[in-house]
Design a protein around this motif. Sequence first.
Motif, short mmCIF file in Angstrom:
data_model
loop_
_atom_site.label_atom_id
_atom_site.label_comp_id
_atom_site.label_asym_id
_atom_site.label_seq_id
_atom_site.Cartn_x
_atom_site.Cartn_y
_atom_site.Cartn_z
N GLU A 135 0.74 -1.36 -0.45
CA GLU A 135 -0.22 -0.04 0.01
C GLU A 135 1.09 1.02 0.19
O GLU A 135 1.97 1.21 0.35
CB GLU A 135 -0.53 0.30 1.25
N LYS A 136 -0.01 2.15 -0.61
CA LYS A 136 1.29 3.71 -0.70
C LYS A 136 1.04 3.89 1.14
O LYS A 136 1.18 4.10 2.31
CB LYS A 136 -0.05 5.02 -1.00
N LEU A 137 2.83 4.30 1.02
CA LEU A 137 3.92 4.72 2.09
C LEU A 137 3.66 6.20 2.46
O LEU A 137 2.93 6.98 3.63
CB LEU A 137 4.17 4.19 2.52
N ILE A 138 4.28 6.88 1.45
CA ILE A 138 4.60 8.35 1.62
C ILE A 138 3.94 9.24 0.99
O ILE A 138 3.24 10.24 0.82
CB ILE A 138 5.85 8.70 1.13
N LEU A 139 3.75 9.00 -0.80
CA LEU A 139 2.99 10.06 -1.35
C LEU A 139 1.50 9.38 -1.71
O LEU A 139 0.49 8.78 -1.17
CB LEU A 139 3.92 8.50 -3.00
N PRO A 140 0.48 10.97 -2.13
CA PRO A 140 -0.55 10.79 -1.69
C PRO A 140 -1.53 9.05 -3.37
O PRO A 140 -0.80 8.73 -3.66
CB PRO A 140 -0.94 11.91 -2.66
N SER A 142 -3.81 9.00 -4.72
CA SER A 142 -3.74 10.18 -6.02
C SER A 142 -2.88 9.68 -7.05
O SER A 142 -2.94 9.97 -7.71
CB SER A 142 -4.47 10.83 -6.18
N TRP A 143 -1.91 9.48 -6.50
CA TRP A 143 -0.45 9.24 -7.37
C TRP A 143 -0.25 8.68 -8.21
O TRP A 143 -0.71 7.36 -8.07
CB TRP A 143 0.33 8.95 -5.84
N PRO A 144 -0.23 8.89 -9.79
CA PRO A 144 -0.26 7.84 -10.51
C PRO A 144 1.16 7.13 -10.64
O PRO A 144 1.56 6.78 -9.79
CB PRO A 144 0.12 9.48 -12.31
N GLU A 145 0.18 5.61 -11.40
CA GLU A 145 1.13 4.68 -11.48
C GLU A 145 2.57 4.90 -12.06
O GLU A 145 2.52 5.58 -13.45
CB GLU A 145 0.16 3.96 -12.10
N GLY A 146 3.18 4.19 -11.42
CA GLY A 146 5.02 3.86 -12.65
C GLY A 146 5.47 5.19 -12.50
O GLY A 146 6.14 5.53 -13.21
N VAL A 147 4.80 5.89 -11.76
CA VAL A 147 5.72 7.15 -11.36
C VAL A 147 6.68 7.19 -10.96
O VAL A 147 5.92 7.18 -9.18
CB VAL A 147 5.07 8.62 -11.54
N TYR A 148 7.81 7.70 -10.80
CA TYR A 148 8.36 6.73 -9.32
C TYR A 148 9.59 8.68 -8.81
O TYR A 148 10.28 8.94 -9.00
CB TYR A 148 10.42 6.18 -9.56
N PRO A 149 9.37 9.40 -8.07
CA PRO A 149 9.96 10.19 -8.26
C PRO A 149 11.85 10.59 -7.68
O PRO A 149 11.79 11.44 -8.25
CB PRO A 149 9.21 10.69 -6.67
N LEU A 150 12.18 10.22 -7.23
CA LEU A 150 13.05 9.85 -6.70
C LEU A 150 14.02 8.98 -7.76
O LEU A 150 15.66 9.39 -8.09
CB LEU A 150 14.00 9.11 -5.54
N ARG A 151 13.52 9.01 -8.93
CA ARG A 151 14.58 8.50 -10.30
C ARG A 151 14.79 9.40 -10.62
O ARG A 151 14.26 10.81 -10.73
CB ARG A 151 13.76 7.57 -10.75
#
Lengths: 170, 393
Positions: A135-140, A142-151
Amino acid sequence: METIKFLESGKVILEKWIERSRTTDENRLDIWISTENLKPAVQSLVENHWGYLITITGLDIPAVYDQDNIEIQPGQLEALYHFANDADIITIRVKVPYSKPQIDSICDIIPSATIYEREVIELFGFDLLNTPNTEKLILPDSWPEGVYPLRKSFTHLQDLETSKKEQSND
Amino acid sequence: MTEAKKEKFIVPIGPQHPALKEPGNFEFTVDGEIVTDAAVRLGFVHRGIEKACENRNYTQDLYLLERVCGICSHVHATAFVLGVEKLAGVQAPPRAEAIRVLAAELERIHSHLLWFGVAAHEAGFDTLFMYTWRDREVVMDILETLSGSRVHYSVNILGGVKIDVDQKLSDLIKKDMDFLEERTEYYMKVVTTDDTFLGRTRGIGTLSKDRAKLLGAVGPTARASGVKRDIRVNAPYSGYKEFPVKMVIDQTGDLEARFVVRLKELYESYRLIREILEKIQPGEITTRIKRKIPEGEVISRVEAPRGELFYYIKSNGTEMPDRVKVRTPSLCNWGTITDVAVGHKLADMPMLLAGIDPCFSCNDRMVEIRSDSQPSQMMNWDGLRKYGIEYYR
């Protein structure tokens, strides 16, 4: 004195899986192992009571292109499992390609690892096999699938919104 | 099985509380009065600081990372500068290292007193809350006199510190330490002898040494269960090499032990601050450091008021770091809550949560198991707190 003893005992425990190792500091040992050996390696550290898991750090190693824009090295993800025993730190490192970022979950050995695993799943896009909770831990939510912010390729969500708009305009 | 599952009764609390000052969502599954399952959903104030660090230079990052937390801002900056200095091969002067420890211990005092007040409030002991927060102002005033700021003191800079202590300030701090020590004696008496308070803490939320180790507890929570984890002692950093501290350990593992450990740590902080002020050597407080940090990776660990704070910094040889990873202590201790809560009364929950000294902005990353049954009754934090107080009245 003790420092060297701990690091050496840790190295002995992990010996058979080590592919490459490096000591950058007097109290640190980095070892690279292959992905399938991660679980047995962690298991033997825990069984021998060698320290505790501090956290799992994710690293993004983007693809390398030559001047003709041909991929010479595919993008990779690296997971660093930091174990500490007093002042000594052993870091077990595994590398996986973007195309198959699969690592075995270690939650059945160390239950508290679940939060760290969920963190790297969300922020880097690792695929942790048999992890108990995704399950989602940090991101909201509604965060889009397959988008990884720390890449490294991720800059900000604005891009996504505008690209979505562009797509809908098309 | 499904029948039994449907009968579960969940009490959701939060995420917005009129009483708790930070956002967090809790779900307690109860069977009558007894909690059978606990879940936490955080992340409501996640700010993406790790990513932001990659687009700023090291000096900017220092100020950004200091803002990870408003309670323990100094330790974040310390962990970061120690790491960067190691990468750059620079050693801050001894006086600077001593001042770093001085600020860290002052911060520990303010953090522990703040926590103590909050915990007393959750127990319904508001007089104690007023007392501790009044006394905390003494430390806040010292910090303000020292640095010009009550919260983000910005003591650290890369290569040293930017504040200094003179004789006048040193005398003032020593006098204040005497006052606080006297107050702490009183708090210790309350915590260990007051019947009403003991009713809420003794034998409650007991965490065994093995469980604490397994769940990866850190800081006072771990030390109250007899786990010897204190980075200041295990791996002395900065000025702690010159000014060692004694580790405070308790074997009981219940809530009372967590109170006692933190109060005893206050004594240790007072002692250390006095020692530093007496023994600190005159000298430089900064050294030069290059803007570009050589390529490399470093791990930096410091002991925050809540436990071990971990930094991993990767440099690619430019002015900006390639990766900064932060692991805060509250994150580890959440795991103990969901374990310890089970089997306790719903009325004990506010105290149990307060017992680990949770800091939301500190990490805000954690969720636990959620059972798939319908929430039946809403209760806000204030409601739960009152419920707990009424229950024990």
